[in-house]
Write an enzyme that holds these catalytic residues in place. Sequence first.
Site, short mmCIF file in Angstrom:
data_model
loop_
_atom_site.label_atom_id
_atom_site.label_comp_id
_atom_site.label_asym_id
_atom_site.label_seq_id
_atom_site.Cartn_x
_atom_site.Cartn_y
_atom_site.Cartn_z
N LYS A 40 0.85 -1.20 0.00
CA LYS A 40 0.00 0.00 0.00
C LYS A 40 0.89 1.25 0.00
O LYS A 40 2.11 1.14 0.21
CB LYS A 40 -0.94 -0.04 1.21
CG LYS A 40 -0.24 -0.16 2.54
CD LYS A 40 -1.20 -0.69 3.61
CE LYS A 40 -0.51 -0.67 4.96
NZ LYS A 40 -1.22 -1.45 5.97
N TYR A 271 13.56 30.21 9.11
CA TYR A 271 12.28 30.78 9.57
C TYR A 271 12.21 30.70 11.09
O TYR A 271 12.52 29.67 11.69
CB TYR A 271 11.11 29.99 8.98
CG TYR A 271 10.90 30.23 7.51
CD1 TYR A 271 10.59 31.49 7.03
CD2 TYR A 271 10.99 29.18 6.60
CE1 TYR A 271 10.38 31.71 5.67
CE2 TYR A 271 10.78 29.37 5.25
CZ TYR A 271 10.47 30.65 4.79
OH TYR A 271 10.27 30.85 3.46
C1 LIG Z 1 -0.26 -2.26 6.59
C2 LIG Z 1 -0.74 -3.59 6.98
C3 LIG Z 1 0.15 -4.66 7.14
C4 LIG Z 1 1.64 -4.49 7.04
O1 LIG Z 1 2.17 -3.79 8.14
P1 LIG Z 1 3.76 -3.66 8.33
O2 LIG Z 1 3.92 -3.17 9.72
O3 LIG Z 1 4.24 -2.67 7.34
O4 LIG Z 1 4.31 -5.01 8.07
C5 LIG Z 1 -0.38 -5.90 7.41
N1 LIG Z 1 -1.73 -6.09 7.51
C6 LIG Z 1 -2.61 -5.09 7.37
C7 LIG Z 1 -4.07 -5.36 7.51
C8 LIG Z 1 -2.15 -3.81 7.12
O5 LIG Z 1 -3.04 -2.81 6.99
#
Ligand SMILES: *Cc1c(COP(=O)(O)O)cnc(C)c1O
Length: 378
Positions: A40, A271
């Site tokens: 993702k 800034y």
């Molecule tokens: C994002 C996600 C993962 C992976 O998480 P990591 O900590 O990056 O391994 C696994 N399962 C679900 C449902 C997620 O949303």
Amino acid sequence: MNTDYPLWIEIDSRSLHNNFNRILQHLSIPNASRIIGVVKADAYGHGIESVLLLQKWGMNRFGVATVQEGEALRQLGIKGTIYLLGGFINQEIPGIFKNHLTPALSSRDEWNQLKSAVQLNQQELEFHLKIDSGMYRMGFLPGELDESFIKQISHHPYLRLKGVMTHFASSENDPAYTHQQFEIFQKFLQNKSLSEQIPIQNLEKHCCNSAGFLFFPHYHLDMVRVGIALFGVSPIQDPSPVRSLGLSPVMRVKSRVKLLKNLPSGCCIGYGGTCITQRPTRLAVIPIGYAQGLLRRLSNRMEVLIKGRRAKCLGVISMDQMMVDVTSLPDVKRGDLVTILGSDGPDEIRAEEMAAWAETIPHEILCSFIRIKNRIVV
Ligand SMILES: *Cc1c(COP(=O)(O)O)cnc(C)c1O
């Protein structure tokens, strides 16, 4: 990639390949179908091209958060199973069918909507059932799943129940809570109203994210959903859990010195003047800022590598630039290489260390760099 740009990302394909193999070898049965590569957020900021590499090396299951991400993967040529882990709204249902995504079902309302959609187009669709065992985000609370509903979802002519999953809330730091979640999940799986409908061994059962995968090998079940570990980064600020498995970071962020100047003591830099020079200071300007994903929270805290040495951030990070102290690096010239993430000589700046500076998790550091469009796979 345009090599004339002063800011770019390198994707280390050898590390990615190596990480995939190491994760495989860490499973009790080293079969690629037992890994869901969670990709993702454009593969945690690495860009979806890296998903094609994973497919080439044998990965055949992928996890995304949204229908849009799943569609982008199909358009890129990803053929395997794409799990839609983040749920959907009704308007996204046509996209689920069109792109053959495998949704994780979290509510009766979602089920009813999928059912009406399938009555129209009569297309088969596999789905997984998501159990909320204590994350209190997506998923059915176990009490929401009664016998008649389980019966209904187990025997639909088009919608096929292929697996059951849950998600850990604190597998990186709370073994007791994780154990409790695992027990709730097991209790649901052993529930008679489910096993009477469908043989449990025919369902793909999974609960581990990267922290679960690393810290709870006895919870791996039929598959693991690894995101951050696949990219060689630890889910916590300590890199040792991924290091000890032989995983190494895939992403490097590089830039070049854009300007140098000598300041007397007493100058208020940047800034808001949050940093005042205490001595004559040689300052370098680097063309990366929060618009390129450098969290402003890193201001006055982060360090970069120039010629293998550390240079500390001076003042607040601005939209497109930041300043660092190169007083002790007198041979630095305009155009010299700057490593924001990655190694230079014996030293290395890792996402875990940046996460500690920014008081966040390494996931946020990686995802923030998706804003750098100039990316090369090496
Ligand atoms: C994002 C996600 C993962 C992976 O998480 P990591 O900590 O990056 O391994 C696994 N399962 C679900 C449902 C997620 O949303």
